[in-house]
Write an enzyme that holds these catalytic residues in place. Structure first.
Site, PDB file in Angstrom:
ATOM      1  N   ASP A  36       0.843  -1.189   0.000  1.00 47.28           N
ATOM      2  CA  ASP A  36       0.000   0.000   0.000  1.00 47.28           C
ATOM      3  C   ASP A  36       0.879   1.240   0.000  1.00 47.28           C
ATOM      4  O   ASP A  36       2.004   1.222   0.510  1.00 47.28           O
ATOM      5  CB  ASP A  36      -0.897   0.024   1.243  1.00 47.28           C
ATOM      6  CG  ASP A  36      -1.952  -1.074   1.233  1.00 47.28           C
ATOM      7  OD1 ASP A  36      -2.200  -1.634   0.152  1.00 47.28           O
ATOM      8  OD2 ASP A  36      -2.506  -1.368   2.308  1.00 47.28           O
ATOM      9  N   ARG A  37       0.342   2.311  -0.511  1.00 49.72           N
ATOM     10  CA  ARG A  37       1.103   3.569  -0.616  1.00 49.72           C
ATOM     11  C   ARG A  37       1.705   3.998   0.729  1.00 49.72           C
ATOM     12  O   ARG A  37       2.846   4.445   0.803  1.00 49.72           O
ATOM     13  CB  ARG A  37       0.183   4.666  -1.160  1.00 49.72           C
ATOM     14  CG  ARG A  37       0.871   6.014  -1.295  1.00 49.72           C
ATOM     15  CD  ARG A  37      -0.091   7.050  -1.848  1.00 49.72           C
ATOM     16  NE  ARG A  37       0.536   8.364  -1.935  1.00 49.72           N
ATOM     17  CZ  ARG A  37      -0.059   9.444  -2.407  1.00 49.72           C
ATOM     18  NH1 ARG A  37      -1.299   9.371  -2.844  1.00 49.72           N
ATOM     19  NH2 ARG A  37       0.571  10.597  -2.452  1.00 49.72           N
TER      20      ARG A  37
END
Length: 315
Positions: free
Chosen positions: A142-143
């Site tokens: 995930d970012r």
């Protein structure tokens, strides 16, 4: 882009390149050429394979002869990646050889561009390695999650590692700071996860009987006054799995703007840490060339290290 496609190109497909669709091969090979233009030259028969036309779904074979037509590119735009501003990616590389790059991905940078982002880790690495013929993500984070991320430098390495992922031969270990006291006897969370897309394209995952079977194993690493540092080992690989399983267990991860607790997050931010406190700490797999098991660990960034070491009495 520095690539020059204004002349006819002749390419012989190597054993390492065989098996992939010709459209995907051209998209990766002809960096800077818009996808629409690549599909147009395929559709018009301007790309020849062994002197014949080829459809986009054609799978390349070893020793196939490709003839690519000359293509005129527009001059580079202002949004071309400035390599002087992504030196931190070079500094984040933990290991590199002819098959792999292992990087400690910073929190806040996506693994790839899109959704309004001009570039991510993979585009940044391609800009830093302009002569690399192949660079592809092996998996994703995930970012806002930091930590160990694998990038393949050869298609054969990518195939090998994807097979290991499918066969559950890759061990990933995460560290997460969660709200409250994690129960000592809670060693796993098994809860099916359903992926929902809301208006605007935002993706939210929730526990639902309609979802896919999902399991995460947990172990307590350290206990604090209002929080617990846990080790999370995902047995399945669902989107947002650890984040949603922590929420389902009643212990959301600090700094999680989708699945977190606002008051807890406010407290953690007051201590100087304004990021998601989820970190891919370690990965173990079989090296695609040597056949030996290798393990890579990623240190915390400054904010997470300061929170967990220097400010732990206030957590």
């Amino acid at each position: 882009m520095t690539n020059n496609f204004d002349k006819v190109q002749l390419i012989t497909i190597s054993e390492d390149e065989q098996g992939q669709r010709i459209d995907n091969f051209l998209i990766r090979t002809m960096k800077g050429v818009p996808k629409s233009k690549i599909y147009r030259i395929l559709r018009k028969g301007e790309v020849r394979v062994n002197k014949g036309r080829a459809k986009p779904e054609y799978k390349l074979k070893t020793n196939d002869e490709l003839r690519l037509p000359p293509i005129r590119l527009e001059p580079p735009g202002l949004n071309e990646i400035d390599t002087s501003k992504i030196g931190y990616l070079e500094a984040a590389i933990l290991f590199e050889d002819e098959r792999l790059i292992v990087i400690n991905k910073p929190s806040g940078i996506a693994v790839h561009g899109g959704s309004g982002l001009s570039f991510g880790v993979i585009e940044g690495l391609r800009a830093l390695r302009p002569n690399a013929s192949f660079l592809e993500l092996v998996h994703r984070l995930d970012r806002d999650t930091s930590g160990v991320l694998l990038i393949a430098k050869k298609r054969s390495a990518l195939r090998n590692l994807h097979e290991q992922l499918r066969n559950n031969q890759v061990d990933k270990i995460y560290h997460a700071l969660v709200k409250g006291q994690w129960p000592e006897k809670r060693h796993k969370v098994k809860a099916p996860l359903f992926k929902n897309t809301l208006q605007g394209g935002e993706r939210v995952v929730q526990v639902s009987e309609e979802g896919k079977p999902s399991e995460t194993q947990f172990r307590i690493l350290a206990s604090f006054q209002h929080a617990t540092l846990v080790e999370a080992k995902p047995i399945t690989g669902r989107t947002h799995q650890i984040r949603v399983h922590c929420l389902h267990a009643g212990h959301p991860i600090a700094g999680d703007d989708k699945y977190g607790d606002a008051d807890f997050d406010k407290h953690i931010k007051s201590l100087g840490c304004n990021r998601l406190c989820l970190h891919a700490a370690q990965i173990r797999f079989v090296h695609p060339k040597t056949g030996e098991q290798v393990k890579f660990s990623a240190p915390y960034d400054d904010k997470l290290h300061e929170l967990l070491e220097e400010k732990k009495d206030a957590i």
